[in-house]
Every structure is written in structure tokens, then in C-alpha cells.
Design a protein around this motif. Structure first.
Motif, short mmCIF file in Angstrom:
data_model
loop_
_atom_site.label_atom_id
_atom_site.label_comp_id
_atom_site.label_asym_id
_atom_site.label_seq_id
_atom_site.Cartn_x
_atom_site.Cartn_y
_atom_site.Cartn_z
N ALA A 38 0.83 -1.21 0.00
CA ALA A 38 0.00 0.00 0.00
C ALA A 38 0.86 1.26 0.00
CB ALA A 38 -0.93 -0.01 1.21
N ALA A 39 1.96 1.22 0.76
CA ALA A 39 2.87 2.37 0.81
C ALA A 39 3.57 2.55 -0.53
CB ALA A 39 3.89 2.18 1.93
N LYS A 40 4.04 1.47 -1.10
CA LYS A 40 4.75 1.52 -2.37
C LYS A 40 3.85 2.06 -3.49
CE LYS A 40 8.71 -0.01 -4.34
NZ LYS A 40 10.07 0.30 -3.89
N LEU A 41 2.58 1.68 -3.46
CA LEU A 41 1.63 2.14 -4.48
C LEU A 41 1.12 3.55 -4.23
CD1 LEU A 41 -0.51 -1.12 -4.98
CD2 LEU A 41 1.30 -0.24 -6.48
N GLY A 42 1.39 4.08 -3.04
CA GLY A 42 0.93 5.43 -2.72
C GLY A 42 -0.57 5.53 -2.52
N ILE A 43 -1.20 4.48 -2.00
CA ILE A 43 -2.65 4.45 -1.83
C ILE A 43 -3.13 5.59 -0.92
CG2 ILE A 43 -4.62 3.10 -1.00
CD1 ILE A 43 -3.43 2.02 -3.57
N ALA A 44 -2.43 5.84 0.16
CA ALA A 44 -2.87 6.88 1.10
C ALA A 44 -2.89 8.25 0.45
CB ALA A 44 -1.95 6.89 2.33
N LEU A 57 -8.73 2.94 -7.83
CA LEU A 57 -7.36 2.90 -7.32
C LEU A 57 -6.49 1.97 -8.17
CD1 LEU A 57 -8.18 2.75 -3.51
CD2 LEU A 57 -7.11 4.66 -4.71
N ALA A 58 -7.08 0.89 -8.65
CA ALA A 58 -6.33 -0.05 -9.48
C ALA A 58 -5.93 0.61 -10.80
CB ALA A 58 -7.17 -1.30 -9.75
N LYS A 59 -6.82 1.39 -11.39
CA LYS A 59 -6.49 2.09 -12.63
C LYS A 59 -5.38 3.12 -12.40
CE LYS A 59 -11.02 1.60 -14.83
NZ LYS A 59 -12.25 2.31 -15.32
N LEU A 60 -5.48 3.83 -11.28
CA LEU A 60 -4.49 4.87 -10.99
C LEU A 60 -3.11 4.30 -10.70
CD1 LEU A 60 -6.71 7.18 -8.73
CD2 LEU A 60 -5.80 7.76 -11.00
N THR A 61 -3.06 3.08 -10.19
CA THR A 61 -1.78 2.47 -9.82
C THR A 61 -1.34 1.38 -10.79
OG1 THR A 61 -2.98 0.95 -8.34
CG2 THR A 61 -2.06 2.96 -7.36
N ASP A 62 -2.18 1.11 -11.80
CA ASP A 62 -1.86 0.12 -12.83
C ASP A 62 -1.62 -1.26 -12.24
OD1 ASP A 62 -1.45 -0.76 -15.44
OD2 ASP A 62 0.71 -0.37 -15.38
N ASP A 64 -3.85 -5.06 -10.72
CA ASP A 64 -5.06 -5.86 -10.89
C ASP A 64 -6.12 -5.45 -9.88
OD1 ASP A 64 -6.43 -8.37 -11.98
OD2 ASP A 64 -6.37 -8.78 -9.83
N ALA A 65 -7.32 -5.13 -10.35
CA ALA A 65 -8.37 -4.57 -9.49
C ALA A 65 -8.81 -5.53 -8.39
CB ALA A 65 -9.57 -4.15 -10.33
N GLN A 66 -9.04 -6.79 -8.73
CA GLN A 66 -9.51 -7.74 -7.73
C GLN A 66 -8.46 -8.01 -6.67
OE1 GLN A 66 -12.33 -8.83 -6.97
NE2 GLN A 66 -11.97 -10.65 -5.70
N SER A 67 -7.21 -8.11 -7.09
CA SER A 67 -6.12 -8.35 -6.13
C SER A 67 -5.96 -7.15 -5.20
CB SER A 67 -4.81 -8.62 -6.86
OG SER A 67 -4.93 -9.77 -7.67
N LEU A 68 -6.08 -5.94 -5.75
CA LEU A 68 -5.96 -4.75 -4.91
C LEU A 68 -7.11 -4.69 -3.91
CD1 LEU A 68 -4.48 -2.13 -4.22
CD2 LEU A 68 -5.92 -0.97 -5.92
N TYR A 69 -8.30 -5.06 -4.35
CA TYR A 69 -9.43 -5.06 -3.42
C TYR A 69 -9.16 -6.00 -2.25
CZ TYR A 69 -13.83 -6.29 -1.27
OH TYR A 69 -14.80 -6.54 -0.34
N ARG A 70 -8.64 -7.17 -2.53
CA ARG A 70 -8.37 -8.14 -1.46
C ARG A 70 -7.32 -7.60 -0.49
NH1 ARG A 70 -7.53 -13.47 -5.11
NH2 ARG A 70 -7.11 -14.49 -3.10
N LEU A 71 -6.33 -6.89 -1.02
CA LEU A 71 -5.30 -6.29 -0.17
C LEU A 71 -5.90 -5.21 0.73
CD1 LEU A 71 -1.94 -5.93 -0.03
CD2 LEU A 71 -2.59 -3.74 -1.03
N LEU A 72 -6.71 -4.31 0.13
CA LEU A 72 -7.29 -3.21 0.90
C LEU A 72 -8.30 -3.71 1.93
CD1 LEU A 72 -7.80 -0.59 -1.96
CD2 LEU A 72 -5.94 -0.72 -0.30
N ARG A 73 -9.00 -4.77 1.59
CA ARG A 73 -9.94 -5.38 2.53
C ARG A 73 -9.21 -5.89 3.77
NH1 ARG A 73 -13.30 -10.33 0.21
NH2 ARG A 73 -11.16 -11.13 -0.02
#
Length: 348
Positions: A38-44, A57-62, A64-73
Motif C-alpha cells: 500500500a505504501a509503495k503504491l501510494g494508496i494513502a 485505485l487499481a487504474k491509478l496504480t496500474d 489488478d483490481a480484484q487483487s488490490l481489493y483483497r489487499l485493501l480489505r
């Protein structure tokens, strides 16, 4: 001997599902890695102006959307983000610490702790426990300073992480220890100058000396000028294992001794002792390890020292003994609201 507090905590723990509790603790490696990603991708930073969906957020960070969702969850279950309807995520006060360039930012440290090179060293903790030697040299075949000299981009991230950490704890340190009566202060191994600049800004009549290795000191000059305290801060280059500047009313050692074994620490302390006058003070900022069973980041910092070099965190008694061997007496130890404490010592 078990104290009443320890027994009470043990009884409370016994009421939990102990296998589940241990599994959660063992799973901490994944927590570290999810925070790192999350830090590396600059999510905050992407959420600082409001909630966004995991797809956005997945589009902005290029990624996979489903994988990012699982991480953020998963991170939301730890209170770093908060999940709303339709996979919308927003920052929490805890998650705000992962933003870039804010007071108290922990983004750079979160990145360091999750980087593959650091992760390899952590994976060799067993080697350090078995041998008593640092794992870093075992993994990379060289000491950390030599390795970082060959990888300047990693050294830069580490430097930024240390500066961010220093900035985050300065208010608590300055609130805990009154420096206003000091006329001239010497910051031994002062690095970029973050600490001494804040000290001088808080004490307009004070003068200072920042002392560090010549290349570091040269870089600090630019920072000190940018902070508007250059007229009151002399920059000196040198090796603290050989000498430290004379003429100070107080000498600061901030998170220096914990990087050293007792022999090296004693050399630095004796060099300070040699140039200090009878009224000078030695002010040490380190994480002092508290008594057994008490939770403290210092005990985990100590394992970092075991992995990375010859240093260690120390107890109050160990600091007293080390300082006495160098000709100092501990006046007081101040436990602060930060992960770093204050030890004041004077010449015997």
C-alpha cells in the motif's frame, strides 16, 4: 518472579483462543507486506482528498483490481483503511500516516521494512540467534554501510525514513527535556541536521555545531541553510571515533550508541568526555529497554540491531554501566511519549 500485573495479563490471555492468537501473531509477516504494498503504491496519497473504489485505485496504480481489493480489505480489518459500500475505501487516522511529506509520515519506513533486501535479512534471524552475528553480512557478504554505498537508491530511502522518523519524534523529545539554558550545543553525528535545526528554531539565542562525516556534513549544510539557522549553526566534518568538537555546553548523541557494540560506544563516549568541561551535559536520545514482560518497541528495535550490525538497545542499568566506564554519571532518565527516551549524564 511474576508480578501481579503479569499474572493478570496471563489470565486475560488464557481467556482467549490461544491457538488463534498465536496464529494472528505469526501472520504478522503478511501484515508487514500488505502495508508495504500500500505504501509503495501510494494508496494513502490517492485517498487524501476522499474515498475511491478499489477499481479506481487499481487504474491509478496500474494493478489488478480484484487483487488490490483483497489487499485493501485485509488492511481495513487492521484499521488502516475503512471499507464502505461498493468497494469504496477511505483513509483512517492510522492510514494517514502512510501519506507522503506530512508530519509523522511512516511511508518510507513502511517501504524499508517490506523491501526484498530487508526481508532477506529478517528471514535470517535464526542465523543471528544461533551465532550471535549479524544476519546482514551473512546474506550479502558485506556490512550494511558498504552495501548501501553500492545501492544509493536504497540508501536514499533509508535516509528519508530515518529523517521522517526523527521529525515525528522531535516534538515529544523537546517537550520532555528543556534545552533553553544551553548556550552552545553539539550534535554528534547529526546527519542531515533535522534535529539540531528544530532545536535552534525553538531556542533563538542558542548556537550549535553539527558534526558528522564530511560528505554527510556537506549535505547537511544545504538543509541547515534552508531552515534559516545557518548563522547560528557551524558545520564540521570528522569521525567521532577519533574526536568530537570542543566548546559545547551540551553534547547530543541521538540514536548513535544503539548502532555500536560496547567497545565502539565507549570510544565515542570517551571522546565526548575528553572535550567536555565540568558543567557540560551529555544528552543521549535512545530507546531504553524497560523491565521484563513490559511491551516496548525498544525490544523489537533491539532485534533489528541484532540483524543489521553490532549494535543493541540497552536497559537503564546497562547505560549507567557504560557511561560510568567512560567517566560519566547518569543524572536522570526521562521516559517520553515517543519511542525514544532521554538520558542526561555529566562528568564524574
Amino acid at each position: 518472579m511474576l508480578t501481579t500485573e503479569t499474572i493478570n495479563k496471563t489470565n486475560q490471555t488464557n481467556q482467549m483462543n490461544l491457538p488463534e492468537l498465536l496464529l494472528q501473531m505469526s501472520n504478522g509477516t503478511f501484515v508487514t507486506q500488505t502495508i508495504y504494498v500500500a505504501a509503495k503504491l501510494g494508496i494513502a496519497d490517492l485517498l487524501k482528498d476522499g474515498a475511491k473504489s478499489s477499481d479506481e485505485l487499481a487504474k491509478l496504480t496500474d494493478v489488478d483490481a480484484q487483487s488490490l481489493y483483497r489487499l485493501l480489505r485485509a488492511l481495513s480489518s487492521h484499521g488502516i483503511f475503512a471499507e464502505g459500500e461498493n468497494r469504496q475505501f477511505q483513509l483512517t487516522p492510522l492510514g494517514e500516516c502512510l501519506q507522503t511529506d506530512i508530519p509523522g509520515s511512516m511511508r518510507d519506513f513502511a517501504i524499508i521494512l517490506g523491501e526484498p533486501w530487508f526481508w532477506q535479512v529478517c528471514g535470517s534471524l535464526l542465523h543471528s540467534v544461533k551465532t550471535g552475528k549479524n544476519a546482514f553480512e551473512n546474506v550479502f557478504g558485506m556490512e550494511p554501510f558498504a552495501y548501501l554505498a553500492q545501492h544509493p537508491e536504497r540508501a536514499q530511502i533509508l535516509s528519508e525514513a530515518i529523517n521522517a522518523f526523527t521529525s515525528s519524534i522531535i516534538p515529544a523529545l523537546l517537550a520532555s527535556y528543556d534545552l533553553s539554558a544551553i548556550g552552545k550545543i553539539v550534535d554528534v553525528s547529526g546527519g542531515q541536521g533535522t534535529f539540531i535545526a528544530e532545536i535552534l528554531k525553538a531556542n533563538p539565542t542558542m548556537k550549535g555545531i553539527l558534526f558528522d562525516q564530511p560528505p554527510v556534513a556537506q549535505g547537511a549544510r544545504r538543509y541547515i541553510e534552508a531552515q534559516g539557522v545557518a548563522e547560528r549553526c557551524e558545520i564540521m566534518g570528522g569521525n567521532f571515533c577519533e574526536f568530537v568538537p570542543s566548546g559545547g555546553d551540551a553534547y547530543i548523541l541521538k540514536q548513535i550508541l544503539h548502532t555500536c557494540n560496547d567497545e565502539s560506544a565507549l570510544t565515542i563516549l570517551k571522546n565526548c568526555h575528553q572535550v567536555m568541561n565540568e558543567n557540560s551535559k551529555l544528552i543521549i536520545f535512545e530507546a531504553v529497554i524497560p523491565p521484563a514482560n513490559k511491551r516496548s518497541l525498544s525490544k523489537w528495535f533491539d532485534l533489528h540491531m541484532l540483524l543489521m550490525g553490532e549494535g543493541q538497545e540497552r536497559t537503564e542499568t546497562e547505560y549507567q554501566e557504560l557511561l560510568a566506564a567512560a567517566g560519566f554519571m547518569v543524572n536522570k532518565v526521562i521516559f517520553t511519549q515517543a519511542p525514544i527516551d532521554v538520558i542526561e549524564a555529566v562528568k564524574i
